[in-house]
Design a protein around this motif. Structure first.
Motif, PDB file in Angstrom:
ATOM      1  N   GLY A  16     104.205  99.585  14.057  1.00  0.00           N
ATOM      2  CA  GLY A  16     103.893  98.200  13.724  1.00  0.00           C
ATOM      3  C   GLY A  16     102.545  97.847  14.320  1.00  0.00           C
ATOM      4  N   LEU A  17     102.154  96.597  14.184  1.00  0.00           N
ATOM      5  CA  LEU A  17     100.916  96.118  14.809  1.00  0.00           C
ATOM      6  C   LEU A  17     101.233  94.861  15.615  1.00  0.00           C
ATOM      7  CD1 LEU A  17      98.583  97.017  11.922  1.00  0.00           C
ATOM      8  CD2 LEU A  17      98.035  97.537  14.302  1.00  0.00           C
ATOM      9  N   TYR A  18     100.661  94.819  16.804  1.00  0.00           N
ATOM     10  CA  TYR A  18     101.004  93.804  17.797  1.00  0.00           C
ATOM     11  C   TYR A  18      99.739  93.308  18.469  1.00  0.00           C
ATOM     12  CZ  TYR A  18     105.238  96.530  17.172  1.00  0.00           C
ATOM     13  OH  TYR A  18     106.287  97.183  16.602  1.00  0.00           O
ATOM     14  N   VAL A  19      99.783  92.084  18.992  1.00  0.00           N
ATOM     15  CA  VAL A  19      98.710  91.648  19.888  1.00  0.00           C
ATOM     16  C   VAL A  19      99.278  91.652  21.307  1.00  0.00           C
ATOM     17  CG1 VAL A  19      97.111  89.815  20.540  1.00  0.00           C
ATOM     18  CG2 VAL A  19      97.545  90.293  18.118  1.00  0.00           C
ATOM     19  N   LEU A  20      98.561  92.384  22.177  1.00  0.00           N
ATOM     20  CA  LEU A  20      98.933  92.529  23.586  1.00  0.00           C
ATOM     21  C   LEU A  20      98.004  91.643  24.400  1.00  0.00           C
ATOM     22  CD1 LEU A  20     100.423  94.197  25.852  1.00  0.00           C
ATOM     23  CD2 LEU A  20      98.586  95.896  25.594  1.00  0.00           C
ATOM     24  N   THR A  21      98.557  90.877  25.347  1.00  0.00           N
ATOM     25  CA  THR A  21      97.694  90.044  26.200  1.00  0.00           C
ATOM     26  C   THR A  21      98.041  90.244  27.669  1.00  0.00           C
ATOM     27  OG1 THR A  21      99.096  88.049  26.229  1.00  0.00           O
ATOM     28  CG2 THR A  21      97.525  88.246  24.416  1.00  0.00           C
ATOM     29  N   ALA A  22      97.036  89.951  28.505  1.00  0.00           N
ATOM     30  CA  ALA A  22      97.226  89.957  29.954  1.00  0.00           C
ATOM     31  C   ALA A  22      96.253  88.937  30.527  1.00  0.00           C
ATOM     32  CB  ALA A  22      96.968  91.341  30.521  1.00  0.00           C
ATOM     33  N   GLN A  23      96.565  88.470  31.724  1.00  0.00           N
ATOM     34  CA  GLN A  23      95.715  87.433  32.331  1.00  0.00           C
ATOM     35  C   GLN A  23      95.796  87.516  33.845  1.00  0.00           C
ATOM     36  OE1 GLN A  23      96.496  83.458  30.941  1.00  0.00           O
ATOM     37  NE2 GLN A  23      94.926  82.555  32.244  1.00  0.00           N
ATOM     38  N   ILE A  28      91.077  86.699  30.866  1.00  0.00           N
ATOM     39  CA  ILE A  28      92.077  86.963  29.820  1.00  0.00           C
ATOM     40  C   ILE A  28      91.639  88.162  28.995  1.00  0.00           C
ATOM     41  CG2 ILE A  28      93.016  86.075  27.632  1.00  0.00           C
ATOM     42  CD1 ILE A  28      93.075  83.315  28.783  1.00  0.00           C
ATOM     43  N   ALA A  29      92.591  89.027  28.651  1.00  0.00           N
ATOM     44  CA  ALA A  29      92.308  90.105  27.697  1.00  0.00           C
ATOM     45  C   ALA A  29      93.387  90.092  26.620  1.00  0.00           C
ATOM     46  CB  ALA A  29      92.278  91.458  28.392  1.00  0.00           C
ATOM     47  N   ALA A  30      92.966  90.303  25.381  1.00  0.00           N
ATOM     48  CA  ALA A  30      93.905  90.357  24.256  1.00  0.00           C
ATOM     49  C   ALA A  30      93.419  91.439  23.303  1.00  0.00           C
ATOM     50  CB  ALA A  30      93.959  89.007  23.550  1.00  0.00           C
ATOM     51  N   GLY A  31      94.329  92.234  22.782  1.00  0.00           N
ATOM     52  CA  GLY A  31      93.911  93.287  21.855  1.00  0.00           C
ATOM     53  C   GLY A  31      95.031  93.676  20.920  1.00  0.00           C
ATOM     54  N   THR A  32      94.654  94.125  19.731  1.00  0.00           N
ATOM     55  CA  THR A  32      95.640  94.621  18.772  1.00  0.00           C
ATOM     56  C   THR A  32      95.979  96.060  19.117  1.00  0.00           C
ATOM     57  OG1 THR A  32      94.853  93.139  17.050  1.00  0.00           O
ATOM     58  CG2 THR A  32      96.022  95.105  16.315  1.00  0.00           C
ATOM     59  N   VAL A  33      97.269  96.347  19.209  1.00  0.00           N
ATOM     60  CA  VAL A  33      97.750  97.687  19.565  1.00  0.00           C
ATOM     61  C   VAL A  33      98.862  98.115  18.614  1.00  0.00           C
ATOM     62  CG1 VAL A  33      97.170  97.397  22.023  1.00  0.00           C
ATOM     63  CG2 VAL A  33      99.458  96.802  21.232  1.00  0.00           C
ATOM     64  N   ASN A  34      99.048  99.435  18.525  1.00  0.00           N
ATOM     65  CA  ASN A  34     100.151  99.921  17.690  1.00  0.00           C
ATOM     66  C   ASN A  34     101.082 100.885  18.417  1.00  0.00           C
ATOM     67  OD1 ASN A  34      97.889 101.882  17.384  1.00  0.00           O
ATOM     68  ND2 ASN A  34      99.398 102.957  16.153  1.00  0.00           N
ATOM     69  N   VAL A 149     102.890  96.492   9.082  1.00  0.00           N
ATOM     70  CA  VAL A 149     103.152  97.918   9.311  1.00  0.00           C
ATOM     71  C   VAL A 149     101.835  98.692   9.190  1.00  0.00           C
ATOM     72  CG1 VAL A 149     104.374  99.934   8.385  1.00  0.00           C
ATOM     73  CG2 VAL A 149     105.525  97.717   8.493  1.00  0.00           C
ATOM     74  N   MET A 150     101.562  99.528  10.165  1.00  0.00           N
ATOM     75  CA  MET A 150     100.301 100.262  10.230  1.00  0.00           C
ATOM     76  C   MET A 150      99.979 100.996   8.925  1.00  0.00           C
ATOM     77  SD  MET A 150      97.995 100.971  12.566  1.00  0.00           S
ATOM     78  CE  MET A 150      96.994 102.229  13.292  1.00  0.00           C
ATOM     79  N   TRP A 151     100.958 101.707   8.382  1.00  0.00           N
ATOM     80  CA  TRP A 151     100.717 102.540   7.198  1.00  0.00           C
ATOM     81  C   TRP A 151     100.179 101.707   6.036  1.00  0.00           C
ATOM     82  CZ3 TRP A 151     100.560 107.693   6.949  1.00  0.00           C
ATOM     83  CH2 TRP A 151     100.481 108.275   5.690  1.00  0.00           C
ATOM     84  N   ASP A 152     100.662 100.467   5.909  1.00  0.00           N
ATOM     85  CA  ASP A 152     100.270  99.610   4.784  1.00  0.00           C
ATOM     86  C   ASP A 152      98.855  99.058   4.931  1.00  0.00           C
ATOM     87  OD1 ASP A 152     102.777 100.055   3.766  1.00  0.00           O
ATOM     88  OD2 ASP A 152     103.613  98.169   4.522  1.00  0.00           O
ATOM     89  N   THR A 153      98.266  99.147   6.150  1.00  0.00           N
ATOM     90  CA  THR A 153      96.927  98.593   6.364  1.00  0.00           C
ATOM     91  C   THR A 153      95.828  99.573   5.961  1.00  0.00           C
ATOM     92  OG1 THR A 153      96.735  99.471   8.618  1.00  0.00           O
ATOM     93  CG2 THR A 153      97.712  97.266   8.386  1.00  0.00           C
TER      94      THR A 153
END
Ligand SMILES: Cc1cc2nc3c(=O)[nH]c(=O)nc-3n(C[C@H](O)[C@H](O)[C@H](O)COP(=O)(O)O)c2cc1C
Length: 159
Positions: A16-23, A28-34, A149-153
């Motif tokens: 899948g695809l997700y946005v991960l954040t930390a602070q 602040i950091a945010a990034g798209t991860v799979n 879903v990653m495959w569909d992108t």
């Protein structure tokens, strides 16, 4: 090893695809991860591959906390916005509104349907990415949606 086969096999995994954040304070950091999966029922653990040379990694390692949001099927453009460095302007990150999570006060993007907060239990420095194992401490559903879903992108991150 057959490197071409190794690449194809690892890219055949379903992600899948997700946005991960930390602070940490104002940082602040945010990034798209799979590279994300559930890893235990009790306690509820998730496992993520996090790039060592990233601000996300630095903040997750320093604070021991993270937030993760699932992108919906029609949110490919939002995913793209979080491949770029994180820019905060008021209550937005890379142009998208966020609010603090209830337990740790981490940024939650309010357009994304599903979110969780988690506390790091293990961090294994595997290679260019670390394996982060974290326990889910809170979760929320804003609305029900099919996940992106990653495959569909047509994108790949793996191999
Ligand atoms: C398709 C795609 C998938 C990605 N998946 C991951 C991932 O699973 N883990 C990761 O740490 N970074 C992943 N990245 C890279 C992050 O999006 C990027 O490093 C992130 O925005 C962090 O940047 P930072 O250095 O500002 O913290 C991926 C990038 C792309 C293009």
């Amino acid at each position: 090893m057959d490197l071409e086969a190794k690449k194809k096999v690892l890219r055949s995994f379903t992600y899948g695809l997700y946005v991960l954040t930390a602070q940490d304070g104002e940082e602040i950091a945010a990034g798209t991860v799979n590279w994300v999966t559930q890893a235990s029922f009790t306690p509820p653990l998730v496992a993520l591959g996090v790039k060592r040379e990233s601000r996300l990694h630095a903040l997750i390692e320093r604070t021991g906390r993270l937030a993760l949001m699932t992108l919906a099927q029609d949110q490919k453009a939002i995913a793209q916005d979080f491949f770029k460095p994180t820019q905060r302007e008021g209550d937005t990150l890379n142009g998208h509104p966020f609010e603090p999570s209830p337990t740790f006060g981490l940024p939650l993007l309010t357009k994304l349907p599903y979110w969780l907060e988690a506390e790091v239990r293990h961090l294994y420095p595997g290679g260019d990415h670390s394996l982060v194992v974290a326990e889910v401490v809170e979760a929320g559903v804003r609305y029900e949606a099919r996940p992106l879903v990653m495959w569909d992108t047509g994108w790949f991150y793996g191999g």
